[in-house]
Structures are given as structure tokens and as C-alpha cells.
Scaffold this active site. Structure first.
Site, mmCIF file in Angstrom:
data_model
loop_
_atom_site.group_PDB
_atom_site.id
_atom_site.type_symbol
_atom_site.label_atom_id
_atom_site.label_comp_id
_atom_site.label_asym_id
_atom_site.label_seq_id
_atom_site.Cartn_x
_atom_site.Cartn_y
_atom_site.Cartn_z
ATOM 1 N N ARG A 205 0.846 -1.197 0.000
ATOM 2 C CA ARG A 205 0.000 0.000 0.000
ATOM 3 C C ARG A 205 0.883 1.249 0.000
ATOM 4 O O ARG A 205 1.619 1.489 0.959
ATOM 5 C CB ARG A 205 -0.908 0.017 1.235
ATOM 6 C CG ARG A 205 -1.895 -1.151 1.287
ATOM 7 C CD ARG A 205 -3.086 -0.931 0.369
ATOM 8 N NE ARG A 205 -3.901 -2.124 0.250
ATOM 9 C CZ ARG A 205 -4.887 -2.455 1.083
ATOM 10 N NH1 ARG A 205 -5.165 -1.657 2.109
ATOM 11 N NH2 ARG A 205 -5.604 -3.542 0.900
ATOM 12 N N GLU B 107 0.619 4.225 0.796
ATOM 13 C CA GLU B 107 -0.056 5.251 1.586
ATOM 14 C C GLU B 107 0.952 5.876 2.544
ATOM 15 O O GLU B 107 1.613 5.167 3.303
ATOM 16 C CB GLU B 107 -1.217 4.633 2.378
ATOM 17 C CG GLU B 107 -2.293 4.027 1.481
ATOM 18 C CD GLU B 107 -3.344 3.272 2.283
ATOM 19 O OE1 GLU B 107 -3.118 3.070 3.498
ATOM 20 O OE2 GLU B 107 -4.367 2.891 1.697
ATOM 21 N N ARG C 120 -0.222 1.998 13.391
ATOM 22 C CA ARG C 120 -0.919 0.794 12.924
ATOM 23 C C ARG C 120 -0.872 0.611 11.410
ATOM 24 O O ARG C 120 -1.594 -0.213 10.867
ATOM 25 C CB ARG C 120 -2.373 0.803 13.407
ATOM 26 C CG ARG C 120 -3.244 1.894 12.829
ATOM 27 C CD ARG C 120 -4.680 1.707 13.298
ATOM 28 N NE ARG C 120 -5.632 2.487 12.528
ATOM 29 C CZ ARG C 120 -6.938 2.252 12.485
ATOM 30 N NH1 ARG C 120 -7.441 1.244 13.168
ATOM 31 N NH2 ARG C 120 -7.743 2.992 11.756
ATOM 32 N N HIS C 121 -0.026 1.367 10.719
ATOM 33 C CA HIS C 121 0.060 1.254 9.260
ATOM 34 C C HIS C 121 1.453 0.835 8.802
ATOM 35 O O HIS C 121 2.463 1.294 9.337
ATOM 36 C CB HIS C 121 -0.308 2.582 8.589
ATOM 37 C CG HIS C 121 -1.774 2.873 8.592
ATOM 38 N ND1 HIS C 121 -2.380 3.593 9.594
ATOM 39 C CD2 HIS C 121 -2.759 2.533 7.732
ATOM 40 C CE1 HIS C 121 -3.679 3.697 9.346
ATOM 41 N NE2 HIS C 121 -3.931 3.055 8.220
ATOM 42 N N GLU D 247 -9.872 -1.888 13.517
ATOM 43 C CA GLU D 247 -10.265 -2.734 12.395
ATOM 44 C C GLU D 247 -9.143 -3.682 11.997
ATOM 45 O O GLU D 247 -7.994 -3.273 11.858
ATOM 46 C CB GLU D 247 -10.643 -1.852 11.202
ATOM 47 C CG GLU D 247 -11.067 -2.617 9.972
ATOM 48 C CD GLU D 247 -10.055 -2.480 8.845
ATOM 49 O OE1 GLU D 247 -9.782 -3.487 8.192
ATOM 50 O OE2 GLU D 247 -9.555 -1.355 8.625
ATOM 51 N N SER E 285 -11.619 -6.171 6.444
ATOM 52 C CA SER E 285 -12.663 -5.527 5.677
ATOM 53 C C SER E 285 -13.173 -6.527 4.649
ATOM 54 O O SER E 285 -12.377 -7.215 4.008
ATOM 55 C CB SER E 285 -12.124 -4.274 4.982
ATOM 56 O OG SER E 285 -13.148 -3.588 4.324
ATOM 57 N N ARG F 98 -1.903 -6.838 12.194
ATOM 58 C CA ARG F 98 -2.898 -6.196 13.068
ATOM 59 C C ARG F 98 -3.408 -7.181 14.123
ATOM 60 O O ARG F 98 -3.585 -6.827 15.295
ATOM 61 C CB ARG F 98 -4.074 -5.689 12.238
ATOM 62 C CG ARG F 98 -3.769 -4.450 11.399
ATOM 63 C CD ARG F 98 -4.152 -3.180 12.122
ATOM 64 N NE ARG F 98 -3.922 -2.023 11.270
ATOM 65 C CZ ARG F 98 -4.869 -1.416 10.560
ATOM 66 N NH1 ARG F 98 -6.113 -1.864 10.592
ATOM 67 N NH2 ARG F 98 -4.590 -0.363 9.815
#
Length: 580
Positions: free
Chosen positions: A336, A338, A344-345, A499, A502, A554
């Protein structure tokens, strides 16, 4: 006449002197050492002679001691393995592990002849006296105390050598197993100790390490704080320092526990799904075009063109359903792009993905996923309790609270919104949840239902991907002027209010999928290189299906209560880290 021929004194003094030769001039200019200097030189000479004599005597004594060293064949530094031809011993000596040792003598006491051979790391070593040294040996999560005591058959030289071995050195040990006078509280194996008979260094560690393993076994500083000291004065090393020296950091016993748990989650994931008829799959990570919008993908060189790293196996999982593989799962890397520098990323993490065809309603898949997660949680409780307890003891985290089977809290999205509003949060009906909102809702669910695990169902359509099936109610109330209004058949799973997964029912009709792609909040081209084959897969008849993607790191982070997801990645990748 004599008086006439005499030369006046004044005149004789004014006459020029006869020039001296060079040797005479040099001799007149040379000065010998003073008496003090001569004494100093004599003292220095005597001092040097005395030092040389002492050194010679020491070497002689050492040579004599070495010659008389009864243990000289029982300790030392071995030549590097591989540097000499290997000859197999006539009698193979079986080596044991410390874990096996602990199990063997968990209920019985060792006998006098319980000699063992094992390889381990030196956690620490110290000389108690000239006749006694103590060491702690480590293998994985197991540690044991070792005693090296001088005797008629074990020399003081061996004691001195043993107590001076640098920490983290790898050693080969022959020892006798004993029961200590009292339990050894500083080691994991407390009812046993080993009395060393032979001790050889296999791989010697540097005396000065960039950080100590013991420092790695402490909690990291709170986010935003610099390196600091604990109450006992010992350093608390920052996460950045630990990751820069990750090999040493990973030697910490709690890190071994973390990654055994991580491996265990993968094992439990596959074990459960295989028992339900799922097949493992391996989908591409190199794509010819961005497939899910393209905003968060990494571009890489690919021969004369360019390629992209996959954000998820989502589209390929669906294509496999269309290819009649009706239950598929995959464990693999996710990328990712991002620029999220949160706790948490990660930019690369491990995805646990599953997709399955269902018969009548997508909640069949939600139920399957709930059962999967409960199987994983209960498996961790039963099979990895020791590791979980070890890590939680460092971070002072409570046990993960589980619901009963079949009673997982499953809330409609609007019910979750109402719970937040009742708690004083200002939030719109269709607003996406922020991280603080998620955590707050998790706390409310825990208080109401007594569970750290819950499901939020029927997310707003506008905040889900283009391939998400709108709910039946949303389709019945369809407004072409507002095509993204309403809810969808989608869901998120949460642990401790964050979370972890998903998922959704996917659109399996090609014409309806193309319509949603055009109408989506961020429209995509169904005929683009990255999506054309995907859409065409549904033109040939595809059963209804749903699934989800779980972030492995996670789960590890939230099960154990770790403060940062990077602690759950062996060599984490984030926007500012590509090394080591």
C-alpha cells in the site's frame, strides 16, 4: 735590544687566533649528560629490565600452568566450522534442547549420570571468584543457569575462561544436570541447573554490541518520547534504535514469542479454512495496470515498461470464484503506497485472504469469518498461552476478552453510530469512522457485550469499493441523482476497537458491475487494462460470493496489546523505512 724586540701585551691580545680544525671545534661544542640525566637513564633501564623479568616470569608461570592445566582439552575457541575437513565421529553424540530437558525433568529429578550435550547462546557470564563462575544459557524462550566450579578435574583457568565469554556468543556445552539448592528465579527453567564439564566457543560475539538484548526486552517508550530510563535506571531503547539493530532486537525472548504467535495465526487460519473445503491459491503481485483505482500503488520498472505492486489479491480471488474454485484462501504480501506514519500502518504487510461462493445470503460468509476468528483466538489461548503471557507481561496488557461461540456482537452500522452519539460523539449517519471513533466504539461494545471482538455490518455504500454489492433496501430505493446513497452488504471486523478485516458481498453480474463502476464516488473505467479481464470474468456466469482480507500484523498487535504494528513485522516497511 730585547726591550726593542718585545711585543706589547695589548698588541698580542689583538692578534687573530689560529683557526681550529673541524674535529677540535666539534669536540669543544659537545656536552656530556648531567649526573641527574645519567641517574634517570639508569632507573629507566632498571625498570625495563625488571618489567622484562616479570613478564618472562609470568609467561613461564603461564606456560607451566598451561602445561599442568587439567582442563586444557575441555575448553577454548573452536576453529570456524567449515574451515577444516569434516570427519564424522565414530559415536554420534545426541544433542538435546533445553525445552526437552525441562519436559524430561518436570516431574522427576535428574540422576548423578545425567550428562547432556547442547548448543546455546550465552545470555550472561560472570566470575564469582577464582574458583567459581556462573553463566546463563539461552535457547529460544528457554534459559538455564550454569555453574563452572574448580575441582581436581576442572581448572581455575577454565573457570576464568568461562566467566569472560562475551554475551551472545554461541557455545557448545557438555554438562551434568543437577537440581539446584533453591529454585533459580532468574531463568525460565528454575528447577534445574547444569554443571559444566566442557565448554567451547563456536561463534564469539563482539564484546561491545550496539544494543543489549536485555534492553530489547523492555517496553518501547511512549509514542513521541525519546530514549529514556526505567525506574531501575536501565535504558528504555526507542523503537527506531531497535529497528536499526533488528537482528539483535529480535533475539529478545518476547520477540521470539511474538513471531511464534504470528506463525501460529497463519497455521490456524489455514487449518480452519482447509477443514471447510478451502483451497490455497497464489495470485500475482506484479500487475500490468493499477486495478483498484490506482491511487495507492507502487510503480516498478519491468523490462521496457512499468508494472505495479498489488494492493490486494481481491480481483483475482473473485476471478477464481468465476473459474469455479468456489472456496479459496491466500496468505501473501500486500503493498500500500499510503504515506501513513501511524502506529498501525505499514506499506508492506501480510494479508490473510479468503473468498467463497454462498447459497442464499452473504451473512453465510460473515458467519464463516466469525467462526474462523474464534477458532484462531481459541487456538492462540490453547496452543500459545506461554508466548502470549510472556509478551503481555512486558506491556502490562489484559487478556483478550472473547464472546461465546455464536454470540459475536454483530452491529448494523447505524446501530454503531447511535452508540457513539449516545456517548456524546457528533457524527453523521453515513460518515466513515475515524480511528478515535473506532476505539471509542470498541470500548462501548466491550462494556455492553463483554467482548474485545465484534463485527460492524452494512457500511455506507459511498465509502466502500466499486465492487461492493449495495444492500437490497438501497437497491429498492435507488436514486439516479444520488446513486451512492444508502448501505451496502459489507462489514468490518474489530479487535480492541481497531479494524483488522474488511469484507463484503461482491457484485457478480457484469452489467451491474459496470454500472456501479461508472456511478461510484470515484468512477473507474471497466475497459481499462487493469479491469477489463476482471469484468469479463463475470460475463460467463459467476455464483454470488463474498469474502474478506485480514491484516496479519494487526491481529498480532491487538491480540498481544502491542503499542505499534512494527513490532509485529520482522523487518517492517513504512514510508520512512526500507532497511534493514
Amino acid at each position: 735590544m730585547a726591550e726593542q724586540n718585545a711585543v706589547p701585551v695589548e698588541a698580542s691580545q689583538s692578534l687573530p687566533e689560529r683557526p681550529k680544525d673541524d674535529a677540535s671545534a666539534a669536540e669543544d661544542g659537545k656536552k656530556g649528560p648531567s649526573k641527574n640525566e645519567l641517574k634517570k637513564l639508569a632507573k629507566e633501564k632498571a625498570k625495563a629490565e625488571k618489567a622484562a623479568k616479570i613478564k618472562a616470569e609470568e609467561e613461564a608461570r603461564k606456560k607451566e600452568a598451561d602445561a599442568n592445566d587439567v582442563s586444557k582439552a575441555d575448553y577454548g575457541e573452536l576453529p570456524m566450522l567449515g574451515s577444516q575437513p569434516y570427519t564424522a565421529p565414530e559415536t554420534k553424540v545426541e544433542r538435546v534442547s533445553l525445552a526437552q530437558l525441562a519436559d524430561k525433568y518436570s516431574t522427576t529429578e535428574p540422576d548423578e549420570n545425567a550428562d547432556i550435550v547442547f548448543r546455546a547462546e550465552v545470555e550472561n557470564a560472570r566470575n564469582q571468584s577464582a574458583k567459581l563462575a556462573f553463566l546463563v544459557f539461552r535457547q529460544g524462550l528457554s534459559t538455564i543457569q550454569a555453574v563452572v566450579a574448580a575441582s581436581d578435574t576442572l581448572s581455575r583457568q577454565m573457570v576464568k575462561f568461562s566467566g569472560s565469554i562475551p554475551s551472545e556468543s554461541v557455545v557448545l556445552v557438555t554438562a551434568n544436570v543437577k537440581k539446584p539448592f533453591e529454585p533459580v528465579k532468574s531463568t525460565t527453567i528454575q528447577n534445574l541447573e547444569v554443571h559444566v564439564k566442557k565448554l567451547f566457543i563456536v561463534a564469539k560475539a563482539d564484546a561491545q554490541l550496539p544494543m543489549q538484548v536485555a534492553d530489547a526486552e523492555r517496553p518501547i517508550p511512549a509514542e513521541g518520547q525519546e530514549e529514556q530510563q526505567a525506574d531501575d535506571g536501565k535504558p528504555i531503547v526507542t523503537l527506531n534504535t531497535r529497528l536499526n539493530n533488528r537482528v539483535i532486537d529480535l533475539r529478545g525472548k518476547h520477540n521470539h514469542a511474538i513471531f511464534r504467535i504470528k506463525d501460529g495465526i497463519t497455521l490456524l487460519f489455514q487449518e480452519f479454512l482447509r477443514s471447510k473445503g478451502f483451497m490455497g491459491a497464489n495470485t500475482p503481485r506484479l500487475l500490468g495496470a493499477p486495478s483498484e483505482g490506482g491511487a495507492s500503488v507502487f510503480e516498478v520498472s519491468y523490462f521496457a515498461t512499468k508494472a505495479f505492486l498489488a494492493q490486494s489479491p481481491q480481483l483475482y480471488k473473485q476471478m477464481l470464484i468465476a473459474a469455479r474454485f468456489e472456496r479459496v484462501m491466500e496468505v501473501g504480501p500486500i503493498f500500500r503506497a499510503e504515506n501513513s506514519n501511524t502506529a498501525r500502518h505499514l506499506t508492506e504487510f501480510t494479508g490473510l485472504d479468503m473468498e467463497m461462493a454462498f447459497e442464499e445470503d452473504y451473512h453465510e460468509v460473515v458467519t464463516m469469518l466469525e467462526e474462523l476468528m474464534l477458532f484462531i483466538f481459541n487456538g492462540l489461548r490453547e496452543r500459545y498461552k506461554k508466548e502470549s503471557d510472556l509478551v503481555r507481561s512486558i506491556y502490562q496488557v489484559e487478556d483478550f476478552k472473547l464472546p461465546e461461540a455464536g454470540k459475536v456482537p454483530r452491529l448494523h452500522f447505524k446501530e454503531g453510530i447511535q452508540m457513539l452519539r449516545d456517548d456524546g460523539v457528533e457524527i453523521g449517519d453515513f460518515d466513515d469512522l475515524s480511528t478515535p471513533d473506532e476505539k471509542r466504539l470498541g470500548a462501548l461494545v466491550l462494556k455492553k457485550y463483554g467482548s474485545d471482538f465484534y463485527v460492524l455490518d452494512q457500511f455506507p455504500l459511498a465509502i466502500r469499493p466499486f465492487y461492493t454489492m449495495p444492500s437490497a433496501e438501497t437497491q429498492a430505493a435507488y436514486d439516479p441523482k444520488n446513486p451512492n446513497a444508502g448501505y451496502s452488504n459489507s462489514y468490518d471486523f474489530f479487535m480492541r476497537g481497531q479494524e483488522i478485516m474488511s469484507g463484503a458481498q461482491r457484485i457478480h453480474d457484469a452489467a451491474f458491475l459496470e454500472k456501479r463502476m461508472r456511478e461510484h464516488v470515484t468512477p473507474v473505467d471497466s475497459k481499462s487494462d487493469g479491469l477489463r479481464d476482471y469484468v469479463n470474468a463475470f460475463r460467463y456466469g459467476c455464483p454470488p460470493h463474498a469474502g474478506g482480507g485480514i491484516g496479519l500484523e494487526r491481529i498480532v498487535m491487538l491480540w498481544l496489546g502491542l503499542p505499534n504494528v512494527r513490532l509485529a513485522s520482522l523487518f517492517p516497511r513504512d514510508p520512512s523505512r526500507l532497511l534493514p
